[in-house]
Design a protein around this motif. Structure first.
Motif, PDB file in Angstrom:
ATOM      1  N   LYS A 155       5.613 -17.948 -23.301  1.00  0.00           N
ATOM      2  CA  LYS A 155       6.380 -17.667 -24.528  1.00  0.00           C
ATOM      3  C   LYS A 155       5.490 -17.562 -25.766  1.00  0.00           C
ATOM      4  O   LYS A 155       5.760 -16.763 -26.654  1.00  0.00           O
ATOM      5  CB  LYS A 155       7.388 -18.809 -24.763  1.00  0.00           C
ATOM      6  CG  LYS A 155       8.845 -18.418 -24.603  1.00  0.00           C
ATOM      7  CD  LYS A 155       9.704 -19.646 -24.890  1.00  0.00           C
ATOM      8  CE  LYS A 155      11.125 -19.428 -25.233  1.00  0.00           C
ATOM      9  NZ  LYS A 155      11.723 -18.209 -25.460  1.00  0.00           N
ATOM     10  N   TYR A 160       2.645 -16.324 -26.069  1.00  0.00           N
ATOM     11  CA  TYR A 160       1.946 -15.035 -26.134  1.00  0.00           C
ATOM     12  C   TYR A 160       2.880 -13.847 -26.304  1.00  0.00           C
ATOM     13  O   TYR A 160       2.431 -12.721 -26.470  1.00  0.00           O
ATOM     14  CB  TYR A 160       1.110 -14.846 -24.873  1.00  0.00           C
ATOM     15  CG  TYR A 160       0.084 -15.939 -24.659  1.00  0.00           C
ATOM     16  CD1 TYR A 160      -1.089 -15.957 -25.402  1.00  0.00           C
ATOM     17  CD2 TYR A 160       0.287 -16.953 -23.721  1.00  0.00           C
ATOM     18  CE1 TYR A 160      -2.028 -16.954 -25.221  1.00  0.00           C
ATOM     19  CE2 TYR A 160      -0.651 -17.951 -23.528  1.00  0.00           C
ATOM     20  CZ  TYR A 160      -1.807 -17.955 -24.275  1.00  0.00           C
ATOM     21  OH  TYR A 160      -2.732 -18.942 -24.091  1.00  0.00           O
ATOM     22  N   GLN A 161       4.183 -14.109 -26.202  1.00  0.00           N
ATOM     23  CA  GLN A 161       5.157 -13.009 -26.276  1.00  0.00           C
ATOM     24  C   GLN A 161       5.634 -12.760 -27.698  1.00  0.00           C
ATOM     25  O   GLN A 161       6.635 -12.102 -27.920  1.00  0.00           O
ATOM     26  CB  GLN A 161       6.377 -13.331 -25.396  1.00  0.00           C
ATOM     27  CG  GLN A 161       6.043 -13.335 -23.917  1.00  0.00           C
ATOM     28  CD  GLN A 161       7.172 -13.913 -23.074  1.00  0.00           C
ATOM     29  OE1 GLN A 161       7.839 -14.866 -23.481  1.00  0.00           O
ATOM     30  NE2 GLN A 161       7.387 -13.343 -21.898  1.00  0.00           N
ATOM     31  N   PRO A 210       0.847  -7.067 -19.480  1.00  0.00           N
ATOM     32  CA  PRO A 210       1.649  -8.229 -19.855  1.00  0.00           C
ATOM     33  C   PRO A 210       0.860  -9.183 -20.760  1.00  0.00           C
ATOM     34  O   PRO A 210      -0.360  -9.269 -20.653  1.00  0.00           O
ATOM     35  CB  PRO A 210       1.968  -8.888 -18.512  1.00  0.00           C
ATOM     36  CG  PRO A 210       0.998  -8.338 -17.543  1.00  0.00           C
ATOM     37  CD  PRO A 210       0.589  -6.992 -18.045  1.00  0.00           C
ATOM     38  N   PRO A 211       1.552  -9.882 -21.656  1.00  0.00           N
ATOM     39  CA  PRO A 211       0.907 -10.834 -22.554  1.00  0.00           C
ATOM     40  C   PRO A 211       0.438 -12.083 -21.794  1.00  0.00           C
ATOM     41  O   PRO A 211       0.794 -12.278 -20.639  1.00  0.00           O
ATOM     42  CB  PRO A 211       2.023 -11.194 -23.535  1.00  0.00           C
ATOM     43  CG  PRO A 211       3.287 -10.957 -22.787  1.00  0.00           C
ATOM     44  CD  PRO A 211       3.008  -9.812 -21.872  1.00  0.00           C
ATOM     45  N   THR A 243      -1.255  -9.855 -26.360  1.00  0.00           N
ATOM     46  CA  THR A 243      -0.034 -10.331 -27.014  1.00  0.00           C
ATOM     47  C   THR A 243       1.104  -9.315 -26.874  1.00  0.00           C
ATOM     48  O   THR A 243       0.931  -8.266 -26.279  1.00  0.00           O
ATOM     49  CB  THR A 243      -0.300 -10.545 -28.513  1.00  0.00           C
ATOM     50  OG1 THR A 243      -0.723  -9.286 -29.080  1.00  0.00           O
ATOM     51  CG2 THR A 243      -1.382 -11.579 -28.734  1.00  0.00           C
ATOM     52  N   GLU A 244       2.233  -9.630 -27.494  1.00  0.00           N
ATOM     53  CA  GLU A 244       3.422  -8.762 -27.516  1.00  0.00           C
ATOM     54  C   GLU A 244       3.948  -8.561 -26.089  1.00  0.00           C
ATOM     55  O   GLU A 244       3.481  -9.183 -25.153  1.00  0.00           O
ATOM     56  CB  GLU A 244       3.096  -7.403 -28.156  1.00  0.00           C
ATOM     57  CG  GLU A 244       2.409  -7.494 -29.501  1.00  0.00           C
ATOM     58  CD  GLU A 244       3.381  -7.629 -30.680  1.00  0.00           C
ATOM     59  OE1 GLU A 244       4.588  -7.450 -30.485  1.00  0.00           O
ATOM     60  OE2 GLU A 244       2.915  -7.928 -31.787  1.00  0.00           O
ATOM     61  N   LYS A 245       4.922  -7.652 -25.977  1.00  0.00           N
ATOM     62  CA  LYS A 245       5.427  -7.435 -24.623  1.00  0.00           C
ATOM     63  C   LYS A 245       4.676  -6.286 -23.952  1.00  0.00           C
ATOM     64  O   LYS A 245       4.026  -5.472 -24.632  1.00  0.00           O
ATOM     65  CB  LYS A 245       6.933  -7.200 -24.628  1.00  0.00           C
ATOM     66  CG  LYS A 245       7.362  -6.029 -25.466  1.00  0.00           C
ATOM     67  CD  LYS A 245       8.890  -5.984 -25.550  1.00  0.00           C
ATOM     68  CE  LYS A 245       9.330  -4.921 -26.535  1.00  0.00           C
ATOM     69  NZ  LYS A 245      10.710  -5.075 -26.990  1.00  0.00           N
ATOM     70  N   LYS A 246       4.780  -6.254 -22.658  1.00  0.00           N
ATOM     71  CA  LYS A 246       4.115  -5.213 -21.876  1.00  0.00           C
ATOM     72  C   LYS A 246       4.414  -3.830 -22.438  1.00  0.00           C
ATOM     73  O   LYS A 246       5.538  -3.526 -22.798  1.00  0.00           O
ATOM     74  CB  LYS A 246       4.615  -5.300 -20.422  1.00  0.00           C
ATOM     75  CG  LYS A 246       3.773  -4.524 -19.456  1.00  0.00           C
ATOM     76  CD  LYS A 246       4.281  -4.684 -18.022  1.00  0.00           C
ATOM     77  CE  LYS A 246       3.510  -3.755 -17.103  1.00  0.00           C
ATOM     78  NZ  LYS A 246       4.041  -3.783 -15.727  1.00  0.00           N
TER      79      LYS A 246
END
Length: 205
Positions: free
Chosen positions: A16, A18-19, A76-77, A96-99
């Motif tokens: 979470k 890293y998302q 993926p993050p 980071t962020e979403k894929k």
DNA sequence: GGACTGATCATCT
DNA sequence: GATGATCAGTCCC
């Protein structure tokens, strides 16, 4: 176990963490502990300098879309993006962020905490200078030398045991210095470099 | 203090 | 063929 006794538990940052938005993560990473386990040899340091590389960012490797090198940034993050620069150094990033988004945080400096002797040896074996002896983890290239980070760790999950980051409380804003990023030509107007202010240091670069 | 340079090669155009 | 999310050494103020 006695009630009331404090046990310090070293928890890895969860997926979470890293998302979230790259700029938030870049600041939140300051003060956290990066741990490297190379065949049981542990080195660790407190993250004291980061840079964000995000969307619509001409300085980012991801700016011109997916390529074979930057592909981990779009993955993926919570994984490592490690690349080779200037024919001799590696740089370590946290995806980071979403894929699919193409963003990451470059870790630029650590305050060494564990395995100082090993780190010193790793840096010196590649670099004979005396300066490198005392400033082992200052700079993305030296940090990777000291922590034995190379392309073998590219795409490695930060939730595994080879390389990971420990949970710590976030630094207050007053302890974060915000500046333009280093060593880039474009995107210099973005203030996306974050440095932990060390109270005992007169000037923070 | 700052400006400049060489080292060295994977990646991109 | 050119470039670069670096680093350390050198030269100059």
């Amino acid at each position: 176990m006695h009630a009331g006794k404090t046990y310090i538990i070293h928890m890895k940052l969860p997926l979470k963490f890293y998302q979230r938005p790259t700029l938030t993560i870049a600041q939140d990473l300051l003060g956290k502990i990066l741990v490297r386990n190379k065949n049981g040899v542990i080195t660790a340091g407190e993250i004291i300098e980061t840079e964000a590389y995000g969307e619509n960012d001409p300085a980012s490797h991801a700016f011109r879309g997916l390529t074979s090198r930057n592909q981990p940034m779009f993955g993926p993050p919570g994984r490592a993006y490690v690349y080779f620069v200037y024919g001799m150094y590696h740089c370590f990033n946290v995806v980071t962020e979403k894929k699919g988004r193409g963003a990451a945080v470059l870790v630029r400096a650590l305050r060494p905490i564990r395995g100082l002797a090993v780190m010193g040896r790793r840096v010196r074996s590649k670099n004979k200078s005396r300066l490198a002896l005392t400033r082992t983890c200052a700079g993305p290239g030296k940090l990777c030398l000291a922590m034995a980070i190379d392309k073998k760790l590219n795409k490695t999950s930060l939730l595994g045991n080879e390389i990971y980051i420990l949970k710590r409380s976030s630094l207050p804003k007053s302890q974060i210095k915000i500046t333009p990023r280093i060593g880039i030509k474009e995107g210099r107007s973005k203030l996306w470099r974050f440095v932990k202010k060390e109270p005992w240091t007169k000037s923070v670069q």
